[in-house]
Enzyme design. Structure first.
Site, PDB file in Angstrom:
ATOM      1  N   HIS A 210       0.882  -1.173   0.000  1.00 30.37           N
ATOM      2  CA  HIS A 210       0.000   0.000   0.000  1.00 30.37           C
ATOM      3  C   HIS A 210       0.918   1.221   0.000  1.00 30.37           C
ATOM      4  CE1 HIS A 210      -4.003  -1.905   0.679  1.00 30.37           C
ATOM      5  NE2 HIS A 210      -3.200  -2.925   0.924  1.00 30.37           N
ATOM      6  N   CYS A 241      -7.801  -0.735   3.620  1.00 27.02           N
ATOM      7  CA  CYS A 241      -8.267  -1.914   4.337  1.00 27.02           C
ATOM      8  C   CYS A 241      -9.231  -1.433   5.404  1.00 27.02           C
ATOM      9  CB  CYS A 241      -7.097  -2.656   4.972  1.00 27.02           C
ATOM     10  SG  CYS A 241      -7.640  -4.061   5.957  1.00 27.02           S
TER      11      CYS A 241
END
Ligand code: HMG
Ligand code: MG
Length: 304
Positions: A210, A241
């Site tokens: 990420h 997330c």
């Protein structure tokens, strides 16, 4: 070492699981079709997880039905997340050929994300693996928080190595190392990969960054130098997330592809078509793509 790279496109799952508004199933299907058209061979298209936990993925059955029927004879891979035997049974009923189990190197994250300690999660994974082998279903294994945890902060390298090894020993055909909150930096990534490569073949290790702290491309570059050839990316930099506050999108597929093209790596993915897919979903979401390459391309063509 091969020059061929497998990009695992996780936008339709990791990306869209995090959108506040429900993206309609037909938009998801169109997006995935565009990603296939661009040349992606591995696309994570959903998750058989609890819709109470992640409502955005509740339409996974319809999406899996569409793609398993339409592309049943092709070599395309469409992994779907599975957290437990119920999810496995659903995946089987909908004829998925590949699943991804997902654990974590952090106890706290494991509890928040799948309501199980690390040991409990491995009990579930073992049961899933037995059924997967019986049914000839490939299993990818994710490990979250390999560079740090939103609840615990730093996770010792030895812990990450231990959990990754357990995942690999279980029989996963590849392991994806998740920097869930994008905190990793290149030397830390290098240290982890060097440690893992002692016991896991490098061809079985993937990276999943990420881009929260803007480190993803640098981390991918150092992973390439460590001979990693499987990279998870997300079209338009979609993502995050739901159980990691502040986690932003995965690194944008377009940005990674541009870098790989420039370095002479082979992916068989067409950049303009990928940018088209990115534009499609960005237009739907009514915001600019979270990809520098897409933005540059659109500006160059007078679209922005
Ligand atoms: P639980 O509440 O402990 O489950 O959740 P349970 O077994 O106690 O069951 C409770 C209810 O959920 C029951 O329904 C079950 O039938 C149902 P009720 O009787 O109350 O009506 N249920 C299910 N429904 C649909 N599909 C299932 C399922 N299992 C139970 N598979 C559970 C445990 C694991 C299910 C839950 O915690 C869950 O679904 N978690 C998923 C969370 C998630 O998807 N997180 C995001 C993906 S991970 C990620 O993004 C990281 C990654 O990208 C890598 C990285 O970046 O690090 C992969
Ligand atoms: Mg992720």
């Amino acid at each position: 070492m091969t020059n061929n790279i497998t990009l695992v496109e996780v936008g339709p799952r990791d990306g869209l699981q995090n959108e506040k508004t429900q993206v309609p199933t037909n938009i998801k299907i169109q997006l995935i079709e565009k990603l296939i058209d661009a040349g992606h061979k591995v696309i994570e298209i959903g998750g058989f997880v609890s819709p109470k936990w992640v409502p955005q993925l509740a339409d996974t059955p319809a999406i899996v039905d569409h793609f398993t029927q339409k592309h049943s004879q092709s070599d395309l891979r469409f992994p779907v997340l599975v957290p437990n035997l119920k999810g496995f049974q659903d995946a089987l009923n909908h004829k998925a050929k590949e699943i991804a189990i997902f654990g974590a190197a952090s106890e706290s994250f494991s509890l928040k994300n799948i309501n199980a300690s690390i040991n409990e999660s491995f009990e579930r994974f073992k049961d899933i693996m037995i059924e997967a082998k019986k049914n000839n279903i490939k299993v990818r294994g994710y490990i979250s928080c390999v560079m740090g945890c939103p609840y615990e902060g730093d996770i010792p390298l030895s812990k990450v190595v231990d959990v990754s090894q357990r995942m690999f020993d279980l029989g996963c055909h590849e392991i994806s190392l998740g920097d869930t909150i994008g905190v990793g930096t290149p030397n830390k990534v290098k240290d982890l990969l060097k440690a893992l490569k002692q016991n896991i073949p490098v061809s079985k290790i993937g990276v999943h960054f990420h881009d929260t702290y803007g480190q993803a491309l640098a981390n991918i570059l150092i992973s390439l130098e460590q001979d990693i050839r499987i990279i998870d990316t997300s079209v338009s930099g979609l993502g995050g997330c739901p159980y990691a506050k502040g986690a932003t999108g995965n690194v944008a597929s377009e940005d990674v592809l541009y870098m790989l093209n420039g370095m002479g790596f082979e992916t068989k993915i067409d950049l303009p078509k990928l940018i088209e897919a990115s534009q499609f979903i960005s237009n739907f979401l009514k915001r600019p793509p979270n990809s520098k390459v897409s933005l540059a391309f659109l500006a160059k063509h007078g679209i922005l």
